[in-house]
Design a protein around this motif. Structure first.
Motif, PDB file in Angstrom:
ATOM      1  N   TYR A 640       0.857  -1.186   0.000  1.00 17.07           N
ATOM      2  CA  TYR A 640       0.000   0.000   0.000  1.00 17.07           C
ATOM      3  C   TYR A 640       0.889   1.232   0.000  1.00 17.07           C
ATOM      4  O   TYR A 640       1.952   1.255   0.636  1.00 17.07           O
ATOM      5  CB  TYR A 640      -0.914   0.055   1.234  1.00 17.07           C
ATOM      6  N   ALA A 641       0.471   2.273  -0.705  1.00 10.95           N
ATOM      7  CA  ALA A 641       1.211   3.531  -0.727  1.00 10.95           C
ATOM      8  C   ALA A 641       0.241   4.699  -0.713  1.00 10.95           C
ATOM      9  O   ALA A 641      -0.751   4.714  -1.470  1.00 10.95           O
ATOM     10  CB  ALA A 641       2.111   3.615  -1.958  1.00 10.95           C
ATOM     11  N   TYR A 642       0.530   5.651   0.149  1.00  8.13           N
ATOM     12  CA  TYR A 642      -0.154   6.945   0.138  1.00  8.13           C
ATOM     13  C   TYR A 642       0.836   7.979  -0.376  1.00  8.13           C
ATOM     14  O   TYR A 642       1.957   8.103   0.145  1.00  8.13           O
ATOM     15  CB  TYR A 642      -0.634   7.340   1.531  1.00  8.13           C
ATOM     16  N   THR A 643       0.437   8.714  -1.412  1.00 11.12           N
ATOM     17  CA  THR A 643       1.316   9.698  -2.036  1.00 11.12           C
ATOM     18  C   THR A 643       0.591  11.031  -2.140  1.00 11.12           C
ATOM     19  O   THR A 643      -0.571  11.081  -2.577  1.00 11.12           O
ATOM     20  CB  THR A 643       1.738   9.251  -3.447  1.00 11.12           C
ATOM     21  N   ASP A 644       1.269  12.099  -1.748  1.00 14.02           N
ATOM     22  CA  ASP A 644       0.739  13.447  -1.898  1.00 14.02           C
ATOM     23  C   ASP A 644       1.798  14.276  -2.592  1.00 14.02           C
ATOM     24  O   ASP A 644       2.878  14.519  -2.042  1.00 14.02           O
ATOM     25  CB  ASP A 644       0.394  14.050  -0.534  1.00 14.02           C
ATOM     26  N   SER A 645       1.520  14.688  -3.826  1.00 12.91           N
ATOM     27  CA  SER A 645       2.504  15.400  -4.643  1.00 12.91           C
ATOM     28  C   SER A 645       1.885  16.703  -5.127  1.00 12.91           C
ATOM     29  O   SER A 645       0.895  16.698  -5.862  1.00 12.91           O
ATOM     30  CB  SER A 645       2.939  14.525  -5.823  1.00 12.91           C
ATOM     31  N   LYS A 646       2.487  17.828  -4.726  1.00 15.03           N
ATOM     32  CA  LYS A 646       1.918  19.139  -5.028  1.00 15.03           C
ATOM     33  C   LYS A 646       2.976  20.059  -5.645  1.00 15.03           C
ATOM     34  O   LYS A 646       4.172  19.922  -5.410  1.00 15.03           O
ATOM     35  CB  LYS A 646       1.402  19.796  -3.740  1.00 15.03           C
ATOM     36  N   ILE A 647       2.490  21.013  -6.439  1.00 17.42           N
ATOM     37  CA  ILE A 647       3.346  22.080  -6.961  1.00 17.42           C
ATOM     38  C   ILE A 647       3.493  23.132  -5.874  1.00 17.42           C
ATOM     39  O   ILE A 647       2.493  23.675  -5.383  1.00 17.42           O
ATOM     40  CB  ILE A 647       2.735  22.691  -8.238  1.00 17.42           C
ATOM     41  N   ARG A 648       4.729  23.419  -5.476  1.00 12.46           N
ATOM     42  CA  ARG A 648       4.977  24.386  -4.402  1.00 12.46           C
ATOM     43  C   ARG A 648       5.396  25.748  -4.940  1.00 12.46           C
ATOM     44  O   ARG A 648       5.126  26.769  -4.300  1.00 12.46           O
ATOM     45  CB  ARG A 648       6.065  23.842  -3.460  1.00 12.46           C
ATOM     46  N   LYS A 649       6.078  25.793  -6.075  1.00 10.03           N
ATOM     47  CA  LYS A 649       6.474  27.055  -6.674  1.00 10.03           C
ATOM     48  C   LYS A 649       6.301  26.934  -8.184  1.00 10.03           C
ATOM     49  O   LYS A 649       6.563  25.881  -8.763  1.00 10.03           O
ATOM     50  CB  LYS A 649       7.941  27.382  -6.362  1.00 10.03           C
ATOM     51  N   ASP A 650       5.859  28.022  -8.815  1.00 13.19           N
ATOM     52  CA  ASP A 650       5.689  27.988 -10.260  1.00 13.19           C
ATOM     53  C   ASP A 650       5.614  29.418 -10.779  1.00 13.19           C
ATOM     54  O   ASP A 650       5.249  30.354 -10.047  1.00 13.19           O
ATOM     55  CB  ASP A 650       4.417  27.225 -10.644  1.00 13.19           C
ATOM     56  N   THR A 651       5.980  29.581 -12.047  1.00 14.36           N
ATOM     57  CA  THR A 651       5.895  30.913 -12.650  1.00 14.36           C
ATOM     58  C   THR A 651       4.446  31.372 -12.742  1.00 14.36           C
ATOM     59  O   THR A 651       4.183  32.570 -12.781  1.00 14.36           O
ATOM     60  CB  THR A 651       6.526  30.886 -14.049  1.00 14.36           C
ATOM     61  N   LYS A 652       3.514  30.428 -12.799  1.00 19.67           N
ATOM     62  CA  LYS A 652       2.088  30.756 -12.770  1.00 19.67           C
ATOM     63  C   LYS A 652       1.570  30.524 -11.359  1.00 19.67           C
ATOM     64  O   LYS A 652       1.478  29.380 -10.907  1.00 19.67           O
ATOM     65  CB  LYS A 652       1.320  29.894 -13.774  1.00 19.67           C
ATOM     66  N   SER A 653       1.237  31.592 -10.676  1.00 18.78           N
ATOM     67  CA  SER A 653       0.828  31.471  -9.275  1.00 18.78           C
ATOM     68  C   SER A 653      -0.415  30.613  -9.114  1.00 18.78           C
ATOM     69  O   SER A 653      -0.613  29.975  -8.070  1.00 18.78           O
ATOM     70  CB  SER A 653       0.578  32.870  -8.685  1.00 18.78           C
ATOM     71  N   GLU A 654      -1.270  30.559 -10.143  1.00 21.53           N
ATOM     72  CA  GLU A 654      -2.488  29.769 -10.031  1.00 21.53           C
ATOM     73  C   GLU A 654      -2.213  28.266  -9.978  1.00 21.53           C
ATOM     74  O   GLU A 654      -3.092  27.474  -9.597  1.00 21.53           O
ATOM     75  CB  GLU A 654      -3.442  30.078 -11.188  1.00 21.53           C
ATOM     76  N   ASN A 655      -1.000  27.857 -10.344  1.00 21.36           N
ATOM     77  CA  ASN A 655      -0.662  26.432 -10.303  1.00 21.36           C
ATOM     78  C   ASN A 655      -0.192  25.970  -8.933  1.00 21.36           C
ATOM     79  O   ASN A 655      -0.157  24.762  -8.661  1.00 21.36           O
ATOM     80  CB  ASN A 655       0.431  26.119 -11.325  1.00 21.36           C
ATOM     81  N   VAL A 656       0.224  26.909  -8.073  1.00 21.79           N
ATOM     82  CA  VAL A 656       0.741  26.542  -6.762  1.00 21.79           C
ATOM     83  C   VAL A 656      -0.349  25.852  -5.950  1.00 21.79           C
ATOM     84  O   VAL A 656      -1.479  26.343  -5.843  1.00 21.79           O
ATOM     85  CB  VAL A 656       1.273  27.782  -6.018  1.00 21.79           C
ATOM     86  N   GLY A 657      -0.005  24.714  -5.385  1.00 26.12           N
ATOM     87  CA  GLY A 657      -0.953  23.929  -4.608  1.00 26.12           C
ATOM     88  C   GLY A 657      -1.692  22.873  -5.390  1.00 26.12           C
ATOM     89  O   GLY A 657      -2.360  22.011  -4.804  1.00 26.12           O
ATOM     90  N   SER A 664      -1.156   8.559  -8.403  1.00 30.99           N
ATOM     91  CA  SER A 664      -2.366   8.147  -7.692  1.00 30.99           C
ATOM     92  C   SER A 664      -2.127   8.327  -6.201  1.00 30.99           C
ATOM     93  O   SER A 664      -1.091   7.912  -5.680  1.00 30.99           O
ATOM     94  CB  SER A 664      -2.702   6.685  -8.000  1.00 30.99           C
ATOM     95  N   ARG A 665      -3.094   8.928  -5.529  1.00 28.32           N
ATOM     96  CA  ARG A 665      -2.913   9.216  -4.102  1.00 28.32           C
ATOM     97  C   ARG A 665      -2.874   7.930  -3.275  1.00 28.32           C
ATOM     98  O   ARG A 665      -2.098   7.809  -2.328  1.00 28.32           O
ATOM     99  CB  ARG A 665      -4.033  10.128  -3.607  1.00 28.32           C
ATOM    100  N   HIS A 666      -3.704   6.964  -3.621  1.00 31.14           N
ATOM    101  CA  HIS A 666      -3.730   5.682  -2.910  1.00 31.14           C
ATOM    102  C   HIS A 666      -3.532   4.555  -3.918  1.00 31.14           C
ATOM    103  O   HIS A 666      -4.228   4.493  -4.934  1.00 31.14           O
ATOM    104  CB  HIS A 666      -5.066   5.469  -2.181  1.00 31.14           C
ATOM    105  N   VAL A 667      -2.581   3.685  -3.644  1.00 28.51           N
ATOM    106  CA  VAL A 667      -2.338   2.508  -4.484  1.00 28.51           C
ATOM    107  C   VAL A 667      -2.166   1.309  -3.568  1.00 28.51           C
ATOM    108  O   VAL A 667      -1.353   1.341  -2.633  1.00 28.51           O
ATOM    109  CB  VAL A 667      -1.076   2.674  -5.358  1.00 28.51           C
ATOM    110  N   THR A 668      -2.920   0.249  -3.828  1.00 28.02           N
ATOM    111  CA  THR A 668      -2.762  -0.977  -3.058  1.00 28.02           C
ATOM    112  C   THR A 668      -2.886  -2.178  -3.990  1.00 28.02           C
ATOM    113  O   THR A 668      -3.686  -2.172  -4.935  1.00 28.02           O
ATOM    114  CB  THR A 668      -3.807  -1.063  -1.931  1.00 28.02           C
ATOM    115  N   ASN A 669      -2.061  -3.184  -3.745  1.00 28.26           N
ATOM    116  CA  ASN A 669      -2.025  -4.390  -4.569  1.00 28.26           C
ATOM    117  C   ASN A 669      -1.809  -5.602  -3.680  1.00 28.26           C
ATOM    118  O   ASN A 669      -1.260  -5.493  -2.581  1.00 28.26           O
ATOM    119  CB  ASN A 669      -0.872  -4.334  -5.581  1.00 28.26           C
ATOM    120  N   ALA A 670      -2.218  -6.754  -4.175  1.00 25.37           N
ATOM    121  CA  ALA A 670      -1.933  -8.009  -3.470  1.00 25.37           C
ATOM    122  C   ALA A 670      -1.901  -9.150  -4.482  1.00 25.37           C
ATOM    123  O   ALA A 670      -2.570  -9.112  -5.515  1.00 25.37           O
ATOM    124  CB  ALA A 670      -2.971  -8.284  -2.394  1.00 25.37           C
TER     125      ALA A 670
END
Length: 771
Positions: A640-657, A664-670
């Motif tokens: 199982y994996a929980y992943t949170d990946s966000k844009i923290r800085k960018d030339t376009k301020s609207e992309n931040v966050g 994929s935020r949640h991935v689980t396999n068996a």
């Protein structure tokens, strides 16, 4: 408090493992029973166990196809105990036990030699997961584009261009390595066929200890099959859905009576269709390996692989629609039946020289050369209409990909007082060059013909068939479409081992110099990147670790405005807990990490041929892996994996966050597998598995603009098999609930939604014979 005299009460055990004919046996696992201390024999069959506590111990020696040996040895403090040669005999009973019982078949305790380190996996200050050959065979995986990723936490397959695999982990692309060398290219090399693969090692986090520069998210190392010194062979034949026909041959043995010259030969041939109309991929692979023992201390290994693929034009898997994703049946394809195929010739070779300098020091040098050529085309869509019309275009895609690599390194142990230093130092050199012709394109529509997905006609009228001009050489046609990189790196690592190896501190650093040239512009950079790791054994089967590593990774290419890309920089911090259970039959790993990356690339939403550069991203997550034999005959892979990946800085301020595309935020396999060990149905096996991804984000950057998330994806699989020591038969049924799984996004360049579907319910039936 532990006193210095106690530090000194350690000793060393050395020895050699041989066959009944006195030939040395390599890759024999040597373990100190009820202890975390272990190693494997080298090519001369020799081994050394350092810092063994004084007293009486049991040594366990095992190798597939051989009788397990247990020896009791008493050692005296501050002395080296040399064992008489240990003989391991080959036996049919043992082979049958390995095949039928599958004992520990999914669990690996030590890294391959190509990972450079001699430390057992449980002691490494890094999360390493191994997908071995047994698991690959049980799941009937053909190549890296298929289900390899399901066996490791957080690894997902990105949308693919048919023959080039792109795996994602910890928020970004995973760097592909082969036999310890970073072979990452913009496109290529050709994805490895599993017929030539011994194991795949997924390393979470930076590639520092490999002496290489790589993505801070991690890499996967494909380890190819090598001669074992045991004469044996195996033939497999497979058929299945979508007109699949495949055969493989694996031959292993000696070319000289004294065992000084060994060989391994793997051959594969495959004709495979697709669930999509008029899509196909026919391949064959030839992979010979020779290993020669020059002396008791020196061996040389020469390996060559040729892979050929003939397939429908690139991009045929993509479908476009104006009204949304997955609105057409899965069999719809972007290709046409009378378009010429794409042909790929892929060559790779390795030359490895290993020399045992002394009992504790080893020198390794290896060279590699990769060369692939592609003659073909790619498909995309200019636009799509609500009535199902798709305005397709085809562009030439001829390319040549060349890579030259060299690595020289030494491994050794040095003792200073109570501390053992496990040293790794070396030089890493590489030169990569990719040349492509994308200059010619043709519309596959006119006033009298447009492809319509609701009523598909896969045969192009004669006047729309493309006629690419290949009268000039590829280099002349490519013009400025040349991407090249040369680099050199010096790496030094000291693993300091304290308190009878219970505490291990890793201090390392790499100096990297690169020269990049992309589309006519170039950059030069030199950086130092440090690495610090610590691993502590809480008891004989449990360890905790922490890691800090910095990244520096040059990036080839220009954006659509002609600006060169800056290199990836950043850092990785990670903590984890590893534990062996049930006397080492199965193990678990849990880790938490945070990766900060600067200058990350993602696909330009306005033009698919270019990328754009984000300012800074931050990815954090938690991962859990379990693998091994829970009960006799019952093996489990679960993650199982929980992943949170966000844009923290960018030339376009609207992309931040906003989320970083392609994870994929949640991935689980068996994958649960049981094989009957005795009785009337001995050898009967049943397996069940699933893959489940939740909160999925599309690969392209403007996936955040319209419908940023994709539907959750759940696939269930089942297999039934029977095998003995010679014969095997297996039936795998994938996607048993026939789920419509796809990935894609809104694509502003075409002003339409695009998607790529995975296969519907399908089967593979295989038969194998060992001799």
């Amino acid at each position: 408090m532990v006193s210095l005299p106690l530090f000194a009460q350690t000793t060393t055990i050395t020895g050699r493992v041989v066959s009944p004919s006195s030939q040395p046996l390599s890759q024999v696992t040597i373990r100190l029973a009820a202890s975390h201390i272990g190693t494997t024999t080298n090519d001369q069959g020799e081994f050394t166990l350092s810092n063994v506590p004084a007293g009486t111990h049991t040594l366990v020696m095992s190798r597939i196809g051989h009788v397990r040996n247990r020896q009791t040895v008493t050692v005296v403090a501050n002395e080296t105990t040399r064992l008489a040669d240990v003989v391991l005999s080959e036996t049919t009973e043992t082979l049958q036990e390995v095949t039928v019982e599958g004992k520990n078949s999914y669990k690996s305790d030590v890294p391959s030699p190509s990972l450079r380190v001699k430390t057992p996996l449980i002691e490494l200050p890094q999360n390493v997961q191994v997908v071995n050959r047994q698991l690959i065979a049980d799941q009937q995986i053909f190549d890296m584009l298929e289900g390899v990723s399901r066996n490791v936490s957080g690894v997902t397959r990105q949308e693919h261009w048919d023959n080039y695999s792109r795996l994602n982990m910890r928020g970004s692309r995973v760097s592909p390595f082969r036999n310890g060398m970073n072979v990452t290219s913009t496109w290529g090399p050709l994805t490895e066929d599993m017929s030539m693969v011994e194991r795949i090692e997924f390393v979470k986090g930076p590639a520092g200890f490999m002496m290489a520069n790589g993505e801070p998210s991690g890499f996967y190392n494909v380890v190819t099959k090598k001669p074992t010194g045991v004469t044996k062979g195996e033939v497999n034949m497979t058929t299945g859905s979508f007109d699949t026909y495949r055969a493989t041959v694996d031959l292993d043995g000696k070319l000289s009576q004294d065992g000084s010259l060994l060989y391994r030969l793997n051959v594969m041939g495959q004709a495979k269709g697709s669930f999509r109309d008029f899509e196909y991929n026919n391949r064959y692979t030839i992979a010979p390996v020779l290993k020669y023992k020059l002396s008791e201390q020196t061996t040389i290994t020469a390996e060559y692989t040729y892979q050929y693929s003939q397939m429908s034009p690139m991009g045929s898997a993509y479908v476009f629609a104006a009204t949304g994703q997955a609105v057409f049946p899965r069999n719809i394809s972007l290709t046409s039946a009378n378009l010429d195929p794409t042909n790929i010739h892929d060559h790779s070779s390795f030359l490895i020289l290993e020399h045992q300098l002394s009992q504790n020091w080893k020198l390794t040098g290896q060279l590699a050369y990769f060369n692939s050529t592609q003659i073909g085309s790619s498909l995309w869509a200019d636009s799509a209409k609500a009535n199902g019309d798709i305005y397709r275009t085809v562009g030439i895609w001829d390319a040549a990909n060349e890579g030259k690599f060299a690595q020289f390194f030494v491994n050794g142990d040095v003792t200073t007082g109570p501390v053992v230093h496990r040293i790794l130092a070396g030089l890493d050199l590489g030169n990569k060059k990719y040349v492509a012709d994308w200059s010619q394109s043709f519309p596959l529509y006119d006033s009298s013909f447009v492809f319509n997905a609701n009523n598909p006609n896969y045969y192009l009228p004669t006047q729309l068939l493309p006629h690419f001009d290949r009268s000039q050489s590829l280099r002349n046609r490519a013009g400025a479409n040349v991407l090249s990189q040369s680099y050199s790196g010096i790496y030094v690592q000291d693993e300091l081992r304290f308190l009878q190896d219970k505490i291990r501190l890793t201090l390392a650093g790499r100096i990297t110099s690169t020269r990049d040239s992309q589309y006519g512009s170039g950059t030069d950079e030199t950086r130092f990147t440090p690495r610090v790791g610590v691993s502590v054994s809480l008891d004989k089967q449990t360890s905790v670790y922490a890691l800090y590593d910095q990244a520096f990774l040059p990036q080839a290419g220009l954006d659509r405005l002609g600006n060169a890309f800056k290199p990836i920089t950043g850092n990785n911090t990670e903590i984890g807990l590893k534990k062996d259970w049930a006397n080492g039959r199965w193990n678990s790993t849990i880790s938490a990490y945070r990766i900060t990356k600067n200058n990350v690339l993602t696909t330009d939403p306005t033009n698919p041929n270019y990328s754009i550069q984000l300012g800074q991203t931050q990815t954090s997550g938690v991962e859990f892996d379990l693998r091994g034999e829970l009960l006799p005959g019952l093996n489990l892979i679960a993650n199982y994996a929980y992943t949170d990946s966000k844009i923290r800085k960018d030339t376009k301020s609207e992309n931040v966050g906003l989320p970083v595309p392609g994870y994929s935020r949640h991935v689980t396999n068996a994958w649960l597998s049981y094989r009957v060990r005795r009785g009337a149905v001995q050898g009967l096996g049943v397996s069940l598995g699933y893959q489940w991804q939740l909160d999925r984000y599309g690969w392209f950057s403007d996936a955040v603009d319209k419908n940023p998330t994709l539907p959750d994806a759940f696939q269930a699989d089942v297999a039934i098999s029977w095998q003995n020591n010679r014969f095997s038969i297996a039936l795998n049924v994938n996607n048993i609930f026939d789920a419509y799984i796809y990935s894609g996004a809104y694509y502003s360049w075409s002003q339409a939604y695009y998607w790529q579907a995975q296969a519907p319910r399908n089967f593979r039936l295989s038969m194998g014979f060992k001799f």
